[in-house]
Scaffold this motif. Structure first.
Motif, PDB file in Angstrom:
ATOM      1  N   ASN A 158       0.869  -1.175   0.000  1.00  6.15           N
ATOM      2  CA  ASN A 158       0.000   0.000   0.000  1.00  6.15           C
ATOM      3  C   ASN A 158       0.899   1.214   0.000  1.00  6.15           C
ATOM      4  N   PHE A 159       0.904   1.940  -1.095  1.00  5.78           N
ATOM      5  CA  PHE A 159       1.888   2.997  -1.296  1.00  5.78           C
ATOM      6  C   PHE A 159       1.811   4.085  -0.239  1.00  5.78           C
ATOM      7  N   VAL A 160       0.603   4.521   0.107  1.00  2.00           N
ATOM      8  CA  VAL A 160       0.445   5.603   1.071  1.00  2.00           C
ATOM      9  C   VAL A 160       1.003   5.202   2.438  1.00  2.00           C
ATOM     10  N   GLY A 161       0.616   4.018   2.898  1.00  2.00           N
ATOM     11  CA  GLY A 161       1.097   3.541   4.196  1.00  2.00           C
ATOM     12  C   GLY A 161       2.603   3.385   4.218  1.00  2.00           C
ATOM     13  N   ASP A 162       3.158   2.818   3.148  1.00  2.00           N
ATOM     14  CA  ASP A 162       4.606   2.610   3.078  1.00  2.00           C
ATOM     15  C   ASP A 162       5.359   3.930   3.062  1.00  2.00           C
ATOM     16  N   LEU A 163       4.803   4.913   2.379  1.00  2.00           N
ATOM     17  CA  LEU A 163       5.442   6.228   2.303  1.00  2.00           C
ATOM     18  C   LEU A 163       5.473   6.879   3.684  1.00  2.00           C
ATOM     19  N   LEU A 164       4.380   6.739   4.435  1.00  2.00           N
ATOM     20  CA  LEU A 164       4.322   7.286   5.792  1.00  2.00           C
ATOM     21  C   LEU A 164       5.330   6.585   6.705  1.00  2.00           C
ATOM     22  N   LEU A 165       5.455   5.263   6.557  1.00  2.00           N
ATOM     23  CA  LEU A 165       6.402   4.507   7.377  1.00  2.00           C
ATOM     24  C   LEU A 165       7.847   4.854   7.036  1.00  2.00           C
ATOM     25  N   LEU A 166       8.115   5.107   5.777  1.00  2.00           N
ATOM     26  CA  LEU A 166       9.453   5.523   5.363  1.00  2.00           C
ATOM     27  C   LEU A 166       9.775   6.898   5.942  1.00  2.00           C
ATOM     28  N   ALA A 167       8.791   7.798   5.908  1.00  2.00           N
ATOM     29  CA  ALA A 167       8.986   9.135   6.484  1.00  2.00           C
ATOM     30  C   ALA A 167       9.216   9.038   7.993  1.00  2.00           C
ATOM     31  N   ALA A 168       8.504   8.122   8.660  1.00  2.00           N
ATOM     32  CA  ALA A 168       8.674   7.920  10.101  1.00  2.00           C
ATOM     33  C   ALA A 168      10.090   7.467  10.425  1.00  2.00           C
ATOM     34  N   THR A 169      10.595   6.522   9.655  1.00  2.00           N
ATOM     35  CA  THR A 169      11.946   6.012   9.865  1.00  2.00           C
ATOM     36  C   THR A 169      12.979   7.112   9.649  1.00  2.00           C
ATOM     37  N   THR A 170      12.762   7.935   8.631  1.00  2.00           N
ATOM     38  CA  THR A 170      13.665   9.049   8.347  1.00  2.00           C
ATOM     39  C   THR A 170      13.676  10.045   9.504  1.00  2.00           C
ATOM     40  N   CYS A 171      12.505  10.297  10.088  1.00  2.00           N
ATOM     41  CA  CYS A 171      12.406  11.206  11.240  1.00  2.00           C
ATOM     42  C   CYS A 171      13.254  10.693  12.397  1.00  2.00           C
ATOM     43  N   TRP A 172      13.209   9.381  12.640  1.00  2.00           N
ATOM     44  CA  TRP A 172      13.952   8.845  13.772  1.00  2.00           C
ATOM     45  C   TRP A 172      15.458   8.866  13.519  1.00  2.00           C
ATOM     46  N   VAL A 173      15.867   8.679  12.284  1.00  2.00           N
ATOM     47  CA  VAL A 173      17.291   8.765  11.938  1.00  2.00           C
ATOM     48  C   VAL A 173      17.804  10.179  12.212  1.00  2.00           C
ATOM     49  N   ILE A 174      17.019  11.186  11.840  1.00  2.00           N
ATOM     50  CA  ILE A 174      17.406  12.580  12.065  1.00  2.00           C
ATOM     51  C   ILE A 174      17.487  12.866  13.560  1.00  2.00           C
ATOM     52  N   TYR A 175      16.488  12.412  14.315  1.00  2.00           N
ATOM     53  CA  TYR A 175      16.490  12.633  15.768  1.00  2.00           C
ATOM     54  C   TYR A 175      17.686  11.947  16.429  1.00  2.00           C
ATOM     55  N   THR A 176      17.982  10.728  16.006  1.00  2.00           N
ATOM     56  CA  THR A 176      19.090   9.977  16.592  1.00  2.00           C
ATOM     57  C   THR A 176      20.412  10.707  16.388  1.00  2.00           C
ATOM     58  N   TYR A 177      20.607  11.250  15.212  1.00  2.00           N
ATOM     59  CA  TYR A 177      21.831  11.990  14.917  1.00  2.00           C
ATOM     60  C   TYR A 177      21.923  13.223  15.821  1.00  2.00           C
ATOM     61  N   PHE A 178      20.799  13.927  15.979  1.00  2.00           N
ATOM     62  CA  PHE A 178      20.768  15.118  16.834  1.00  2.00           C
ATOM     63  C   PHE A 178      21.067  14.764  18.283  1.00  2.00           C
ATOM     64  N   ALA A 179      20.390  13.723  18.813  1.00  2.00           N
ATOM     65  CA  ALA A 179      20.576  13.340  20.212  1.00  2.00           C
ATOM     66  C   ALA A 179      22.023  12.936  20.479  1.00  2.00           C
ATOM     67  N   ASN A 180      22.599  12.202  19.549  1.00  2.00           N
ATOM     68  CA  ASN A 180      23.987  11.771  19.691  1.00  2.00           C
ATOM     69  C   ASN A 180      24.931  12.976  19.712  1.00  2.00           C
ATOM     70  N   THR A 181      24.620  13.981  18.904  1.00  2.00           N
ATOM     71  CA  THR A 181      25.430  15.200  18.843  1.00  2.00           C
ATOM     72  C   THR A 181      25.360  15.980  20.159  1.00  2.00           C
ATOM     73  N   ILE A 182      24.150  16.128  20.701  1.00  2.00           N
ATOM     74  CA  ILE A 182      23.959  16.849  21.961  1.00  2.00           C
ATOM     75  C   ILE A 182      24.696  16.160  23.105  1.00  2.00           C
ATOM     76  N   ILE A 183      24.567  14.839  23.176  1.00  2.00           N
ATOM     77  CA  ILE A 183      25.210  14.076  24.248  1.00  2.00           C
ATOM     78  C   ILE A 183      26.726  14.235  24.182  1.00  2.00           C
ATOM     79  N   ALA A 184      27.265  14.128  22.974  1.00  3.82           N
ATOM     80  CA  ALA A 184      28.724  14.191  22.806  1.00  3.82           C
ATOM     81  C   ALA A 184      29.267  15.608  23.000  1.00  3.82           C
TER      82      ALA A 184
END
Length: 309
Positions: A158-184
């Motif tokens: 289902n293209f719409v659902g998959d696109l939303l899930l891909l966007a969700a994963t991308t959001c978490w990758v961005i957050y993880t990079y930010f959190a790691n930067t703040i901690i370090a």
């Protein structure tokens, strides 16, 4: 060298705790959505309660002084919104349109997305061994989820659902990079970064949920839906705590190496399936073994590189 090895084991344990929590979280969220709680209100319930829980832990362990942003309010709110609002809204809404199989496969793309983001921001290409381990782990996950039958995967897409899930994963990758930067950079604890970013992110979650309700895209869950999903909600709230171990593990092992552990989340769901009596094929078993081997190999490569420094 021995101390470094112990530290690596500690961070590895943190990430294993995280993927265990996430592996339990996905079946719980799927059941809650299927029971009648929409993605907006499921996110609202999870993180209003979850942020209170994480903040309470922070105050008890580090005291009131740690609950200050020190001029980083906007950063914490912005990336907290991307990480917590973005990940959860898009995941819980997307999983309603798509399938559990697609959700776990797209989540397994996180290491590849992290490599792309890190390469863009730092202009450094990761070690070839890490790249190969990431690809190998993803191959194993695909085998687990599809059972070797890729036609069924494509047919149920289902293209719409998959696109939303891909966007969700991308959001978490961005957050993880930010959190790691703040901690370090600022030497903040993973607990502090998690508590402050999730608390500020909740402001956006509340605003988005109320706006969606006003526009008719979301509606409060019924009492029956809440009752039937009581245990699921409990699991979702408690698993917000594993974000602390996630941030700590990522800070210790590095974003590229740490995110590789995400490939274990579908394997946890796979094990839960066995416990529930689902039939498991040899192809799925082989896929799980490939994923585990990839994680072990990457951990060995990572430690060998650190020991040479």
């Amino acid at each position: 060298m021995k101390e470094n090895r112990i530290e690596n084991y500690k961070y590895t344990l943190y990430l294993l705790i995280t993927v265990l929590g996430w592996g339990i979280m996905y079946p719980a969220s799927k059941h809650a959505v299927s029971s009648g709680i929409d993605g907006y209100y499921l996110t609202f319930i999870r993180y209003v309660l979850g942020a209170l829980l994480v903040s309470t832990v922070l105050l008890l362990i580090e005291g009131k002084k740690s609950y200050q942003t020190e001029g980083k309010t906007f950063q914490l709110w912005f990336f907290g919104t991307i990480g917590f609002a973005g990940l959860n809204f898009l995941t819980f809404i997307g999983i309603g349109f798509s399938s559990a199989e697609h959700a776990t496969i797209i989540l397994a793309l996180m290491p590849m997305l992290s490599i792309i983001l890190s390469s863009i921001l730092t202009r450094n290409i990761p070690n070839i061994k890490t790249i190969l381990c990431t690809v190998l782990a993803f191959v194993g996950i695909v085998l687990v989820i599809t059972n070797g039958d890729f036609n069924n995967l494509i047919a149920s897409s289902n293209f719409v659902g998959d696109l939303l899930l891909l966007a969700a994963t991308t959001c978490w990758v961005i957050y993880t990079y930010f959190a790691n930067t703040i901690i370090a950079k600022y030497k903040w604890s993973a607990l502090r970064v998690t508590a402050l970013s999730s608390s500020l992110g909740v402001i956006s979650i509340i605003a988005i949920t109320l706006t969606a309700s006003f526009l008719g895209f979301a509606s409060p869950p019924s009492l029956d839906a809440l009752t039937s999903s009581g245990f699921d909600i409990f699991v979702l709230v408690i698993t917000t705590l594993v974000i602390i171990t996630w941030n700590a593990g990522i800070n210790g092992l590095g974003a590229i190496n740490g995110i590789l552990f995400v490939n274990l989340v579908p394997v946890i769901s796979f094990i839960i399936g066995i416990y529930q009596g689902h039939s498991i094929s040899y192809t799925e078993i082989i896929g799980a073994i490939i994923t585990i081997i990839a994680l072990i190999l990457n951990n060995i490569f990572m430690r060998s590189i650190k020991n040479k420094k």
